[in-house]
Design a protein around this motif. Structure first.
Motif, PDB file in Angstrom:
ATOM      1  N   ALA A  60      67.736   8.562  67.002  1.00 46.85           N
ATOM      2  CA  ALA A  60      66.421   8.235  67.545  1.00 46.85           C
ATOM      3  C   ALA A  60      65.322   8.681  66.582  1.00 46.85           C
ATOM      4  O   ALA A  60      65.446   9.692  65.889  1.00 46.85           O
ATOM      5  CB  ALA A  60      66.237   8.916  68.902  1.00 46.85           C
ATOM      6  N   GLY A  61      64.240   7.911  66.543  1.00 45.21           N
ATOM      7  CA  GLY A  61      63.083   8.286  65.741  1.00 45.21           C
ATOM      8  C   GLY A  61      63.158   7.907  64.281  1.00 45.21           C
ATOM      9  O   GLY A  61      62.340   8.356  63.475  1.00 45.21           O
ATOM     10  N   ARG A 249      65.646  16.909  61.937  1.00 46.88           N
ATOM     11  CA  ARG A 249      66.491  15.724  62.043  1.00 46.88           C
ATOM     12  C   ARG A 249      65.982  14.538  61.234  1.00 46.88           C
ATOM     13  O   ARG A 249      66.508  13.436  61.350  1.00 46.88           O
ATOM     14  CB  ARG A 249      66.618  15.304  63.520  1.00 46.88           C
ATOM     15  CG  ARG A 249      67.247  16.358  64.402  1.00 46.88           C
ATOM     16  CD  ARG A 249      67.437  15.869  65.816  1.00 46.88           C
ATOM     17  NE  ARG A 249      67.916  16.943  66.682  1.00 46.88           N
ATOM     18  CZ  ARG A 249      69.169  17.332  66.783  1.00 46.88           C
ATOM     19  NH1 ARG A 249      70.096  16.724  66.064  1.00 46.88           N
ATOM     20  NH2 ARG A 249      69.515  18.320  67.588  1.00 46.88           N
ATOM     21  N   GLY A 250      64.954  14.753  60.427  1.00 44.40           N
ATOM     22  CA  GLY A 250      64.411  13.638  59.662  1.00 44.40           C
ATOM     23  C   GLY A 250      63.809  12.576  60.556  1.00 44.40           C
ATOM     24  O   GLY A 250      63.852  11.382  60.259  1.00 44.40           O
ATOM     25  N   ALA A 252      60.839  10.645  62.400  1.00 49.31           N
ATOM     26  CA  ALA A 252      59.411  10.333  62.263  1.00 49.31           C
ATOM     27  C   ALA A 252      58.668  10.575  63.566  1.00 49.31           C
ATOM     28  O   ALA A 252      57.508  10.997  63.567  1.00 49.31           O
ATOM     29  CB  ALA A 252      59.242   8.879  61.820  1.00 49.31           C
ATOM     30  N   ARG A 253      59.312  10.301  64.686  1.00 49.47           N
ATOM     31  CA  ARG A 253      58.660  10.495  65.983  1.00 49.47           C
ATOM     32  C   ARG A 253      58.290  11.956  66.175  1.00 49.47           C
ATOM     33  O   ARG A 253      57.213  12.286  66.676  1.00 49.47           O
ATOM     34  CB  ARG A 253      59.604  10.024  67.082  1.00 49.47           C
ATOM     35  CG  ARG A 253      58.948   9.723  68.413  1.00 49.47           C
ATOM     36  CD  ARG A 253      59.956   9.133  69.371  1.00 49.47           C
ATOM     37  NE  ARG A 253      60.470   7.862  68.890  1.00 49.47           N
ATOM     38  CZ  ARG A 253      61.596   7.315  69.311  1.00 49.47           C
ATOM     39  NH1 ARG A 253      62.325   7.931  70.215  1.00 49.47           N
ATOM     40  NH2 ARG A 253      61.994   6.150  68.842  1.00 49.47           N
ATOM     41  N   GLN A 254      59.187  12.849  65.782  1.00 50.99           N
ATOM     42  CA  GLN A 254      58.908  14.281  65.896  1.00 50.99           C
ATOM     43  C   GLN A 254      57.743  14.679  64.999  1.00 50.99           C
ATOM     44  O   GLN A 254      56.858  15.441  65.406  1.00 50.99           O
ATOM     45  CB  GLN A 254      60.157  15.082  65.522  1.00 50.99           C
ATOM     46  CG  GLN A 254      59.953  16.594  65.562  1.00 50.99           C
ATOM     47  CD  GLN A 254      61.150  17.359  65.033  1.00 50.99           C
ATOM     48  OE1 GLN A 254      62.011  16.787  64.371  1.00 50.99           O
ATOM     49  NE2 GLN A 254      61.202  18.640  65.292  1.00 50.99           N
ATOM     50  N   ALA A 255      57.731  14.163  63.781  1.00 49.73           N
ATOM     51  CA  ALA A 255      56.651  14.494  62.846  1.00 49.73           C
ATOM     52  C   ALA A 255      55.300  14.020  63.376  1.00 49.73           C
ATOM     53  O   ALA A 255      54.289  14.741  63.290  1.00 49.73           O
ATOM     54  CB  ALA A 255      56.939  13.861  61.483  1.00 49.73           C
TER      55      ALA A 255
END
Length: 400
Positions: A60-61, A249-250, A252-255
Motif C-alpha cells: 500500500a502507498g 516502508r518506502g 508515499a502515503r505515509q510521507a
C-alpha cells in the motif's frame, strides 16, 4: 460577539487537500518505468484489439491506484483521437470484503440502463450474475477495462479471473471486448491462483517497488509547493518526512501524511514555518492514526489475533507457535463474546495473512525429522498501541 472560528486564518496551508489521501495528482512523479510498462500493456486498446489483462503488485502507498487512475484518464482521452479504437468504458471496483457475486452485481448495475431495475442482492446465483453481465456488455459494445482494486481480498477470486478473461473466446460476448486490471498488495497473489486461471489470465505484470528517500523528496517537494503558503514549508521538513517514510516502508502515503500533520502541528503551536521538528512531533500521531486504520480494516478474527499477539508480547512469551496462539486467542475471543475460529488451519491462514501485511514477524524453525518444521510468530508493532487501538475500536462499536 466574536465566534470560536472568527480568528481562523489561512496562515500555513494554501491548498491542504493536495496532502489528502484521495487527491489525484495531474502528474505522477517517480514512476516512469511503471508508466512505460503500463503504456505498452494498454496500447492494443488504441487499435481496437482485445486488451491485455494486467496485474499490479506492491504494498500500500506505492502509487498503484494513482498510476492506474492516471493511465485510465490518459487512455480515455487518447481513444477519442484514434479512428481504430472503439468506445472505451472503464469500471473501477474495490474488492475488499466482497464476494464474486457482489462484485459482478455491482458491475451489472453500473451497466444497466437508467430505466432498468437493479440486479437483486439475493435470490440468484453467481452464474446468473455473469450471464446478465455478459448481456449488458454486449448491449453496450465497445472495449471495457475493469479495474479490481485489492483483488487479493476477493472471496473465490479464481471464479472471477477464470470467467472474464475467456468470455469472448468461448462466445459469452461477441460485440464487446474485456480486459481485467487487478491491483494487489500481495506480491505472492498469483501463486494462490489455480493453474487453469494462470493459463487463462496470461497477464502483464507490473511490480511497484518501495520509494527511496530521494524519490520521496521529489514527491513531497511537489506537494508542498502547492499545499503550503509560499515560503512556509522548509526543506528540512521535506527531508525529514522523506527519510522517515523511506526507512519505514518506502510509502508515499505515509510521507505525505507526515507533511500534512507536521503542518497541523505547526499551526496549533502558532508557528509560521514548518520544519523538521514539526515532522518529528507528527511521527507518532501519523503512525498511530495509520495503524488504527489498518487494524480497523482487518476482519474481526484478524483483529482478535493481533490483540492476542499483543498480550503474548507483553508477557514476553513471543515468538510463539500457532497452537499456543490459538489457545490464547480463544480466551481473547471469549472475553469479547465472540465465537472463535475452531481449526488450527484457519488460525494459521490468518497469521500468514497478517505476516504478509506487515503486522507480524515470522521465523521458520527446523528441528529435523524428530522435531519437524514449523513457524513462530511475534508482533512487529508496539503491543500497547495495538491494545489501545483495539479498545478504541471496541468502544466505538459498543457505545455506552
Amino acid at each position: 460577539m466574536a465566534g470560536p472560528f472568527s480568528d481562523v486564518e489561512r496562515s500555513i496551508f494554501a491548498a491542504k487537500e493536495v496532502l489528502s489521501e484521495d487527491h489525484q495528482p495531474d502528474q505522477i512523479l517517480e514512476r516512469d518505468e511503471e508508466i512505460e510498462e503500463y503504456r505498452h500493456a494498454l496500447e492494443d486498446v488504441l487499435f481496437g484489439r482485445t486488451p491485455q489483462n494486467i496485474m499490479l503488485y506492491g504494498k500500500a502507498g506505492l502509487g498503484k491506484t494513482a498510476v492506474t487512475k492516471y493511465m485510465m484518464e490518459a487512455l480515455q482521452t487518447e481513444v477519442t483521437e484514434r479512428p481504430d479504437a472503439e468506445e472505451l468504458h472503464v469500471h473501477e471496483l474495490n474488492c475488499n470484503g466482497k464476494t464474486v457475486y457482489a462484485v459482478v452485481r455491482t458491475l451489472v448495475n453500473e451497466l444497466l440502463p437508467d430505466t432498468a431495475s437493479d440486479f437483486p442482492k439475493r435470490g440468484l446465483g453467481t452464474a446468473d450474475a455473469f450471464e446478465e453481465l455478459y448481456g449488458q456488455l454486449d448491449r453496450l459494445g465497445g472495449t471495457h477495462l475493469i479495474v479490481f482494486d485489492e483483488i487479493d481480498h476477493l472471496d473465490a477470486v479464481d471464479t472471477l479471473l477464470y470467467e472474464l478473461p475467456r468470455a469472448r473466446s468461448i462466445g459469452h460476448i461477441t460485440n464487446s471486448k474485456v480486459g481485467v486490471i487487478g491491483i494487489s498488495n500481495n506480491y505472492t497473489f498469483r501463486q494462490s491462483l489455480s493453474p487453469k486461471v494462470k493459463d487463462t489470465l496470461m497477464e502483464s505484470e507490473i511490480s511497484f517497488s518501495p520509494y527511496d528517500a530521494s524519490e520521496l523528496r521529489a514527491i513531497l517537494a511537489d506537494r508542498a509547493d502547492r499545499a503550503f503558503v509560499d515560503g512556509v514549508c522548509e526543506e528540512s521538513a521535506i527531508a525529514r518526512a522523506a527519510a522517515i517514510a523511506a526507512k519505514d516502508r518506502g510509502n508515499a502515503r505515509q510521507a505525505i501524511d507526515l507533511l500534512r500533520v507536521g503542518g497541523e502541528v505547526a499551526k496549533k503551536r502558532g508557528d509560521t514555518h514548518v520544519d523538521d521538528t514539526h515532522i518529528v512531533a507528527a511521527q507518532e500521531l501519523v503512525q498511530r492514526g495509520r495503524l488504527r486504520n489498518r487494524i480497523r480494516d482487518q476482519t474481526q478474527h484478524a483483529q482478535l489475533l493481533l490483540e492476542t499477539l499483543a498480550y503474548i508480547e507483553q508477557h514476553e512469551e513471543a515468538p510463539a507457535r500457532s497452537k499456543a496462539i490459538k489457545n490464547r486467542y480463544e480466551d481473547v475471543a471469549d472475553s469479547h463474546a465472540v465465537a472463535p475460529l475452531t481449526t488450527l488451519k484457519s488460525i494459521q491462514n490468518h497469521l500468514s495473512d497478517l505476516h504478509m501485511l506487515g503486522f507480524l514477524r515470522r521465523t521458520g524453525q527446523n528441528h529435523g525429522e524428530g522435531g519437524g518444521r514449523y513457524y513462530e510468530y511475534s508482533l512487529d508493532l508496539d503491543p500497547q498501541i495495538v491494545l489501545d487501538i483495539r479498545r478504541e475500536i471496541e468502544a466505538a462499536a459498543n457505545p455506552g
